[in-house]
Each structure stands twice: as C-alpha cells, then as structure tokens.
Enzyme design. Structure first.
Site, PDB file in Angstrom:
ATOM      1  N   ASP B 114       0.770  -1.115  -0.104  1.00  7.69           N
ATOM      2  CA  ASP B 114       0.047  -0.081   0.354  1.00  7.69           C
ATOM      3  C   ASP B 114       1.046   1.217   0.004  1.00  7.69           C
ATOM      4  O   ASP B 114       1.997   0.358  -0.373  1.00  7.69           O
ATOM      5  CB  ASP B 114      -0.898   0.004   1.174  1.00  7.69           C
ATOM      6  CG  ASP B 114      -1.794   1.050   1.252  1.00  7.69           C
ATOM      7  OD1 ASP B 114      -2.039   1.737   0.684  1.00  7.69           O
ATOM      8  OD2 ASP B 114      -3.013   0.117   0.971  1.00  7.69           O
ATOM      9  N   SER B 178      -3.158  19.464   0.848  1.00  5.62           N
ATOM     10  CA  SER B 178      -3.863  18.491   0.533  1.00  5.62           C
ATOM     11  C   SER B 178      -2.617  17.873  -1.054  1.00  5.62           C
ATOM     12  O   SER B 178      -2.066  16.563  -0.426  1.00  5.62           O
ATOM     13  CB  SER B 178      -5.104  17.775  -0.262  1.00  5.62           C
ATOM     14  OG  SER B 178      -5.532  17.135  -1.555  1.00  5.62           O
ATOM     15  N   GLU B 264       5.083  24.188 -11.118  1.00  5.43           N
ATOM     16  CA  GLU B 264       4.294  23.631 -10.542  1.00  5.43           C
ATOM     17  C   GLU B 264       4.007  23.615 -12.461  1.00  5.43           C
ATOM     18  O   GLU B 264       2.741  22.204 -12.635  1.00  5.43           O
ATOM     19  CB  GLU B 264       3.033  25.457 -10.532  1.00  5.43           C
ATOM     20  CG  GLU B 264       1.451  25.183 -10.868  1.00  5.43           C
ATOM     21  CD  GLU B 264       0.720  23.812 -10.218  1.00  5.43           C
ATOM     22  OE1 GLU B 264       1.145  23.410  -8.980  1.00  5.43           O
ATOM     23  OE2 GLU B 264      -0.365  23.833 -10.090  1.00  5.43           O
ATOM     24  N   THR B 337      13.711  18.747 -22.951  1.00  2.99           N
ATOM     25  CA  THR B 337      12.810  18.243 -23.358  1.00  2.99           C
ATOM     26  C   THR B 337      13.253  17.756 -24.325  1.00  2.99           C
ATOM     27  O   THR B 337      12.773  16.282 -25.035  1.00  2.99           O
ATOM     28  CB  THR B 337      12.096  19.265 -23.329  1.00  2.99           C
ATOM     29  OG1 THR B 337      12.043  21.002 -21.973  1.00  2.99           O
ATOM     30  CG2 THR B 337       9.950  19.288 -23.573  1.00  2.99           C
TER      31      THR B 337
END
Lengths: 192, 534, 375
Positions: B114, B178, B264, B337
């Site tokens: 888990d 969260s 982000e 990239t």
C-alpha cells in the site's frame, strides 16, 4: 523491510515537514530578499526613502550632461493637487542639484500623505542619491493649504555611460488612516 | 505523526488478519478508506468531475466568444469564469488526476502492499472536496467569486477584489495542504517500500518522474501558500507587501507567484512524461531508448524550473541583464525536453508498432506536446515575447502543453491501466471514436488561437474586434466538439466498470512492470509479500 | 513508393504552411518601426527553425508508424541506448539555441536604448482608460473607448473599428524618437501596440520606459494586455502617426485649445442651461463614462456596482450626489471624475442620473453648482 519502515517513515516525514515549513518561510523571506536584489541590481526602479550624504570629494564630471525629468501621479481619491514645478533639469554627474514640487490639499480636513519615488531606468537607481526629499517623511497638510516640496539630489559619476536621461517619478498616497492607527493623537489635529 | 504508526502496523500485519481484506460497504467504505486503490479511484473520479465542471466553464467562455458583442456573460462574470476555469483545471483536474494515478500505480509498480502513510492518504483526498466546494460557492455570493485570473495579480486581487477573496485564499490553502500531503506520501512510499532488489536506476519512469514531481510540490506549494497569505493580509489586515503606498511592490507579487508558478507547470507535465515513457515502449515492443538520459533530463528540467520564472514577466519592466538571464535559462530547458522527445521517437524507431487506444493518445501527446514546446521556445525569445505576451498565442501554447500534453497523457494512462483497475477490457471501438473526435476537435479548438494571438488579440477579454470574429467562431465550434467528445470517455469508463470481457493479468503483450504480475483487478492489498526483483 | 509520395506530400504541406499563414494575414504584424521589423524577422527565423525540427522529428515518427508496424510483420530491433546519438541530440539543439539567442540579444539591447528622445509621452493607466501627457508641453488628455454600449449589446450594427475606437487618439510624429513613461493609478495595466512591438506593464507606484520611432504615418491600434478588471476588454489604444510638421501644428493648436477651454469653463459657471439640454448632454456623458459600471439602464451589477435607479445618492440631496461624482468614494470602485470631466459635463450627467429610469427629482444641476462643492 517489514521492520525498518516505521522509523524510516518517521524520519523521512520529519525531514519533509521541515522542508515544507522551510519553504513556507522562504516564501516570506523572498520579500526582504527581493528588496535587497532591487537595491543592489536596480530592479524595478525602487528608489530609497532614506537620505544620503553628499560626498564632497566627488569629482564633478563636466563632460557629461544628464537630463533629469520629474513626473508625478496622485493616487485616485486623494483630494490634492500635486505636481513638479521643475519639470526637468540638466546636471553633471557629481554635482548637487535641486528640484521643486508643490502639493495642495483641496479638502476641508487635514490629510497625511506619503510620496513614493520610482526611477527609470532601473539601473539609474543605484547612482541617484537624494540628500533631501519630501518623500523621506509623511507629509501632513492642513485643509486648503499649499506646500512647496523640495528635492536635493546628486548623481554618482559612476553612472553607466549608456544612461543619458533619468526620470524620477513620485506617486502621492493618502496614508492618513495608517498614521491614525499608530498615532491616534493626530485625530485631534485633523478635526480642528 | 505518531498516529500513523498503528495504521502502518495494521497494513503490514494484514497478512495475518484475513478480515482486513474485506472493505466495509457503502459510503463509509469510501469515507474511511485507507486503501491506496480506493483512494486512487476517489482521486480519479474527483478529477474527472472537476474536469467536467471546469469544462462547462470553458464552454460558457466559448459561447461568449462565439461572436463579437455580448452573448451570455457580462464582463464581470466572464472574468470569474476564466479565473475559476483555470483554478479548477490546474488544482482540481490535472493535479488530482496525477495524484490518483500515483496512488493506484506506485505501490503496484514498486511492489509495495500500500502507500506508506495510508491514513494521511485518506485525509489528503477528503479535504479536497471541501476546498473546491468553498471555491465554487464563492460564485454564488454577492460580489461574485474570484475575478482576477488564476494568477491573481495584486493589487487586482487585493484592494480591488470582492470579499470572497478570503474564501479563495482559504480554499487554495486547503488544496496546497492536500497536494503536500500527497507528495510526502509518494516520497516516503518510494523511499521505504520498494521491493527488495529494486534499485534506483530500475525504477519505472512513472515512479521516477513522480518522485521528482513530489519534491517540486514540497518545494513550491508552501511558497504558494505564502503568497496567498500575503494577499489575504494585504486585503484584510493592513499589511502592504504589494501596495506601493506602504513601501511594497505589486511586481514582487509576480516574482513570488511565478517562483511557485513555473515549477507548478512542470508538476503538471513531469508525471505525464513518465506515463508516456511506459506506454510507448509497450506498444513498440521495444525497450525505452535512453532510460538513464530520461532520468537525468527529468532532474535537470526540475532544477532549471526554479530559475526561469522571470520569463512570465518580461513586460513588467525588468532590467536588460535579467531579461537576458531568464531568456537564456528558459531556452536551455528546450535541451532536456528535446532529449525526451528524441528518446520517444527512437523508442518507436524500428519497433513493432501497434495502435491500441493508449498508444494513440501517447503518439498524439508526443506530436502535440512538441508543438506546444515549439511555441514555448518562441515565447522564450524575449523581444518576440513582447508581441506574444498576454495574447491568444500564450493561451494556445499552454493549452497545447496542458490539454494535449497533461490531459492526453492522463487519458492514455486511463486506457493503459483501465483493464488492470477494473478487471474488464473496454470497448476499443468507443475508445477509437473518443480518440479521433478529441484529437481533431482539440486542434480545431487550439490551433487557430496561435493566429489570433499573432494578429494581436489579448487574452482574458470578453469581447473582441471584428477582425477576430471568424477564427473565434471556429475555435468555439472546436471547443464544443472537444467538450462533447469527453462524454464518450465517460460512457466508456462506466461501461468498462460495469462489465465486459474479463482482462488477463497482462492485457498488453509488450507491457513491462510489476503491476502486470498481479491479477486484474489486483487484490485489496497489492503485494502482501514483496516480489523479488532480479 | 506509395509512402514516399505520402512523405513528400506531407513535407510540401508543412513547407507551404507558413506561406498560407502569411497570405491569410494571420501572422505577426511587421509593424512600422525598426524594432518591430527586427522582431518580425526574429519570429519568422525561429518559426522556420521549429518547422525544420518538426519535419525531422515528426517525419521520423510518421515513417516508423508507417513502416515499423506489427501488422506488417515488422520485428522489433533490440537497441535501447547509444551514447553517441544521445550526446548528438543534446549538443546540436544547444548549438541551434545559441544561434537563436544571438540575434535575440542584439534586438533586446537595441530596445533598451532610450537615449536622445525628441518627445516624451507619459502614459497613465487607470480603470479603464488611458491618460496621455505630452511631457513639459502642457498638453494632456484622457483617451476613452468610443464604441457605443448599444453596439456591444448588439442593438446597433457594429462599426469597422468596433472596440478599437477612442474619443481622442494619441497623436505622434513620424521619424522622431519618442519615449514613453508608463505608470498606473490603480491596478496593473499593459500598454500594448503591436505595430510598434511595444508591450509594457503600467505598474501602480512605479514607472516603466519604452521607446519607438515610427516610420509611416497612419492609425495604429492596440489594447490593454493585462487583466485589469471588468473593463479590461474595453480600453483600446489608438495612435495617429502624422508628419512632423503636422504634429507641431497640432500640438500648438492643442495648447491654444486648452486656454480656450479654461475660458469656456469659466464662462460655463455663469451659464444656465435648460433641463432638456442638460439631459441630452448628460446622456452622452453618462454612456461614455458611467454606463460601464452602472449600466445604461442604471441598474448597476448586483453586489458589484450599485444601481442608480432609486438609489440614495441619485434621489437624495444634490450636494452629496455632486460630491460623490466629483471626488469619488474612497475604498470603492467609484472614482473621482473632477479631473477628467468639466463642471458642465458633471452637471449634465448628474441631471441625467436624477431624472432617468424612473428617478424623478426634477432638478437641473448647473456647472456653477458643481463648481461650488468642495471636498
């Protein structure tokens, strides 16, 4: 592996939580850091609100002419007239010069204002020194009165060669409320 | 943290307590679950619901922009729609979807029973619905919800915003907590619960990319929390971080915000790289080309993401040297990239290719994400940026990267692992319809935006000049078609959950990884005895 | 053979694409300044480089997708790394990037050079209009959207320059170096005019600089580029570039007009207008300056901008009403209009507000009434 994880998890979690708290703090540390960067690198034309001493030993560079322009803005809602009497001056780097501004309170009560200076181009900020300026302090002004506001400044001869014009901008803000919060005794003055 | 210990032992002891295998039934099963699969499912459904809500807002925006003149939204409501659409899609759709995938897949991929911290896992999911209920409820308050763009630039978001800003800040705080808890869980799981013999350099790339993403989250979400707190105190408690009158600086807001904002962006794309790196080898029947360079490229993208934030701010009046610095750093990101894209192409090269739905989405990802990368490179060129910045060119760029990038990767992941999750095969016919409808409409939707931007149409405007009318009509039609296409996906998933041909443990012949050694669907506790990795 | 033709078609298609873009006038504008030309060429160069890389990468992918299919019985090769290849595609892109960065740096350095300007224009943004001040020339004015609200609400046919028309454009001379000082009074705005390749943020409390030298006379249009609230889409920028001679005489005329305006404002104080005249002028002023927030029907926007219909201010003492319009309401979006409207205009607008949409105060407010009200 079934025995180790508990203590390992705990240890790792402590590191991670510390990391989080650290980064939250870092977010706030960015504020003073940014101000230092602005000052050192001349980002965003942040001009100092502190007086600087004129260095007499400075050699006036007669070979260079720097045009200094003055512009003003008033924050909306501030019932003032505010402007530059001296619109522009041409100075040699190293020489002490002065400019004149005026402000008039058009309202029927006392207002305390604060002028916020900004300089363009930003790199000029490092070399533009004010020895005397109405922006160093908050300026109370009685109803319907006018005040002359002087600025005395000099430009460091080390000013980069590519800068020929410096614009000094003042934006005038109403700080009466903020002043009242710290010095309630001023309220009496305002009412009278 | 001490409360986590009993939970941990419960998981580990579960081999000896058979009753732990049976989850409670009904609502309580989902509310109290600490099972990584249940939580993964919750995250994925939550994200899909948010995707639809945010999508409805996008539809409203496209209706308003269907033709010049006011159509249905007044400008203030339009601004609320663009703002909340952005917030929902970033924090509600893309990020929870990746967290959901992480929950489902990381334990399966590393051979763990888990996640390491199951109870925290439950918390990190269940505070999300509250955060978004708060955010959405602001739309119905007097004065309306946030209307200052998802980037909430001060002072528009401080002295010029409605009072609901307090709730906006509060909901961002909860979302941040969260994400941070989710990220901690991922890190602890990967560090401590790897199967014996699983070395760092044989971790599946999805696990690698998520690990790096988790570190990015821990580094920047607290900064976001900091900056929204400053907005809150500026607006309600008289500080002046961003107010020139009190010695602050509105441009500083942008520096702090984008210090969070640029990492982000990679938080939303790195896990996608991991997904694509799993899928392309599977359907090329060939090992991933350049595994280690993929890992190094991901790490260097993550590191570089901390020093390029200024490219969002070229027009704010930065001094020459910092414009140059940010331009060069941003351009360098194109190198790692590029390495990734070349590696994917090299993986396909001389493979044995087949085009099942996950592969279709993965190929579309590579092509369309690369187009988004090209426009990103163009945006990095500072002088040209003065013409692109804040126009639809930017809107086109980040939708290529986030919709045909992140969202397509999530779709690809869903199609790849859906048989594993549900135990049923899904309808390839429906999936192919979904793919072709999506891929065509998404290009009709976003490609013309490049031209609108180059022609000078600013973003975030509720109404526009007549020369932009034709293209906007096309864009809107593409938008409606893309929105409707997603309902096919919804139907497909429901069908797949309810039944269908049962899926073997490994439905894709070229797939690799521990998750395929378990039956489909996997047992309630994934690996009760750790698998041996050679 | 078949797939070769297909490949050829695809490559030709990709090569034709830029030409199509050019023809359709959807590309970035070449603009009318040296800098804007430089930027255009920079943009096209990078675009072509991207196209070339795209052809290579997508070409290889498409080739693999067509030729290396399982359905055609292609067997997978076994290679999965090659230091040489990986090094090559790290270093070559890096070199390409350097090739891009060199001209970009050159252009950027040129853009930064604001010295020796012949004219300085101070641009002050506020919600949602621009103010232009010809520095040290004694001329300054607001520039506000001219498109009538009726066109926005689709009740009237839209003009060609729908949303890109202002009451007073910024007039500039060609072939002279012009420097812009850009700042804002409230939130951040951005002065964006593609023809000059200028986009610079207007930051409250801080000043930004940009410069241009226009090559061609003409009318050039742009818009605010930074989200600045409800009226963000409704604050266009119009520049009228005229010859140097024409500009000089225009400037002189403006300076004289200012003197005349001062006189007529003085005269307006002793003038008494009929209510009908006030209402007529008032409607125009209201629609141009007030209707953005309070709406043409006086209903405002619930929770954001108060309604004027039946409001305390518009149906209360006239002194308070004038005070609000002249000096604004601190801490709200209501701004002070005393600097941008004449006493006569304010008087007309107030008369209109007090006698429309069911408000029926019956009073006719005169310029002298407005003049008398002090803060």
């Amino acid at each position: 592996m079934t025995k180790a994880p508990m203590s390992n998890n705990k240890k790792l979690m402590i590191y991670l939580v510390c990391g989080c708290i650290g980064m939250f703090g870092f977010g706030f540390a960015l504020v003073p850091l940014y101000n230092v960067m602005c000052k050192q690198l001349g980002i965003n034309g942040h001009s100092s609100n502190l007086p600087e001493k004129y260095k007499r030993e400075l050699v006036v560079d007669k070979s260079r002419n720097i045009r200094v322009e003055f512009v003003t803005q008033i924050h909306p809602g501030l019932p003032y007239d505010f402007g530059a009497i001296t619109k522009e001056v041409t100075v040699h780097p190293g020489e002490l010069a002065h400019a004149q501004f005026y402000a008039k309170n058009n309202s029927n009560h006392l207002i305390v204002s604060q002028a916020i200076p900004s300089i363009s181009p930003g790199q000029g900020t490092l070399y533009f020194h004010k020895t005397e300026c109405f922006c160093f302090t908050q300026q109370p002004l009685k109803p319907q009165t006018k005040a002359d506001l002087p600025v005395v400044f000099f430009i460091d001869p080390a000013l980069p060669k590519e800068i020929h014009t410096i614009t000094l901008s003042y934006t005038l803000y109403d700080v009466t409320k903020a002043v009242l919060a710290v010095h309630p005794e001023v309220a009496k003055q305002i009412e009278s | 943290m001490t409360t986590l210990n009993p939970e941990m032992s419960a998981t580990i002891n579960s081999t000896s307590h058979e009753h732990h295998h049976m989850p409670p039934r009904g609502m309580m099963r989902w509310l109290k679950t600490t099972n990584h699969k249940d939580i993964g499912t919750l995250y994925l459904w939550f994200s899909f619901i948010m995707f639809l809500i945010g999508g409805c807002m996008a539809m409203l925006i496209r209706v308003e922009l269907f033709e010049p003149g006011k159509v249905i939204l007044d400008p203030n409501l339009f601004n609320q729609m663009t703002t909340v659409h952005g917030l929902i899609m970033v924090f509600g759709a893309v990020m929870p979807a990746f967290t959901g995938l992480a929950n489902w897949l990381i334990p399966l991929m590393i051979g763990a029973p888990d996640m390491a911290l199951p109870r925290m896992n439950n918390w990190s999911f269940w505070i999300l619905p509250f955060a978004f209920s708060i955010l959405l409820s602001t739309l119905f308050m007097p004065g309306g919800g946030p209307n200052f763009g998802w980037t909430f630039y001060a002072p528009l978001s401080t002295h010029y915003s409605s009072d609901s800003t307090a709730l906006f800040v509060f909901s961002i705080h909860i979302m941040g907590i969260s994400s941070i808890m989710g990220a901690m869980n991922v890190i602890v799981t990967i560090f401590n619960l790897r199967a014996p013999g699983m070395k760092w350099m044989n971790l599946p790339l999805f696990v690698w990319t998520w690990l790096i993403t988790a570190f990015l989250l821990i580094a920047v979400m607290p900064v976001l929390a900091g900056v929204v707190t400053m907005v809150l105190t500026d607006k309600f408690f008289g500080t002046s971080f961003f107010d020139a009158a009190g010695g602050g600086d509105p441009v500083m807001f942008q520096h702090i915000f984008w210090f969070f904002g640029h990492p982000e962006v990679y938080i939303m794309i790195l896990p996608a790289f991991g997904i694509i790196s799993s899928i392309i080898p599977a359907f090329s029947r060939k090992k991933l080309f350049g595994y280690s360079s993929m890992v190094y490229a991901t790490v260097s993208i993550a590191v570089l993401s901390f020093i390029v934030w200024g490219h969002h701010m070229f027009t704010t009046g930065m001094p020459l040297f910092s414009e140059l610095f940010f331009m060069y750093c941003t351009m360098i990101i194109a190198v790692p990239t590029g390495v990734k894209v070349f590696n994917w192409v090299a993986t396909m090269w001389r493979g044995s290719l087949s085009f099942e739905p996950p592969m279709l989405f993965a190929i579309a990802f590579v092509i369309l994400f690369t187009i988004g990368g090209f426009s990103g490179l163009m945006l990095a060129i500072t002088p040209a940026d003065f013409q692109y910045h804040n126009t639809y060119f930017v809107v086109a760029h980040f939708h290529y990267v986030l919709v045909t990038g992140a969202v397509f990767a999530i779709m690809a992941a869903a199609y790849y692992w859906l048989p594993k999750w549900t135990g049923h095969m899904y309808s390839f016919k429906l999936a192919n319809w979904h793919f072709w409808c999506s891929v065509i409409s998404v290009n009709v939707l976003f490609f013309p935006m490049h031209f609108l931007g180059l022609a000078g149409m600013p973003r975030r405007i509720p109404d526009y000049a007549l020369q932009f009318a034709n293209l906007n009509k096309i864009v809107s039609l593409g938008g409606f078609a893309f929105g409707l296409s997603q309902l096919l996906f919804f139907a497909l998933v429901i069908k797949c959950i309810r039944g269908g041909e049962s899926a073997p443990a490994k439905p894709w012949d070229g797939a690799e990884g521990l998750e395929w050694t378990l039956p489909s669907p996997p047992p309630y506790h994934s690996f009760t005895t750790p698998p041996e990795v050679e | 053979m078949y797939s070769n033709t297909k490949r050829l078609l695809i490559s030709v298609g990709l090569l034709l694409f830029p030409i199509f873009v050019e023809a359709a006038q959807l590309n970035m504008t070449k603009g009318v300044t040296g800098i804007s030309h430089d930027i255009y060429h920079l943009h096209m160069t990078i675009f072509y480089i991207c196209c070339a890389i795209g052809v290579g990468v997508f070409g290889a992918m498409i080739y693999a997708m067509l030729r290396h299919r399982k359905s055609q019985g292609h067997k997978a090769a076994n290679f999965h790394e090659s230091v040489k290849v990986e090094l090559a595609w790290t270093i070559i892109p890096f070199l390409i990037l350097i090739a891009m960065a060199v001209p970009a740096t050159g252009t950027l350095i040129k853009m930064d050079d604001t010295k020796d300007a012949a004219l300085t224009i101070k641009i002050t943004a506020s919600q949602w209009k621009w103010h232009y001040d010809y520095f040290n020339k004694g001329v300054g004015f607001y520039s506000i959207l001219k498109t009538p609200q009726k066109q926005i609400d689709n009740q009237q046919a839209k003009d060609t320059d729908y949303l890109l028309e202002v009451d007073k454009p910024l007039v500039l001379p060609v072939n002279r170096k012009i420097r812009f000082l850009i700042t804002s009074e409230d939130v951040i705005h951005s002065w964006f005019i593609p023809a000059f390749a200028i986009q610079k943020d207007a930051n409250p409390g801080f000043i930004n600089e940009a410069w241009t030298r226009i090559d061609k006379t003409g009318v050039y249009r742009g818009q605010c580029a930074q989200l600045c609230g409800k009226g963000h889409g409704f604050m266009p920028i119009v520049v009228k570039a005229v010859s140097g001679k024409e500009f000089d005489s225009w400037l002189k005329a403006q300076q004289q007009a200012k003197l005349v305006a001062a006189k007529s404002a003085q005269a307006a104080l002793s003038k008494t207008l009929s209510k009908a005249d006030l209402m007529k002028e008032g409607q125009n002023v209201y629609l141009a300056h007030c209707a953005v927030c309070h709406q043409p029907n006086g209903m405002g926007l619930q929770g954001v901008f108060p309604a004027l219909k039946g409001s305390k201010t518009a149906t209360g003492p006239v002194h308070d009403h004038i005070h609000t319009v002249k000096f604004g309401r601190l801490g709200t979006a209501m701004q002070a209009f005393s600097k941008q409207l004449t006493d006569e205009e304010i008087a007309a607008a107030i008369t209109y507000e007090r006698n429309s949409w069911g408000n029926n105060m019956g009073d006719a407010v005169q310029a002298s009434d407005v003049h008398k009200v002090k803060q």
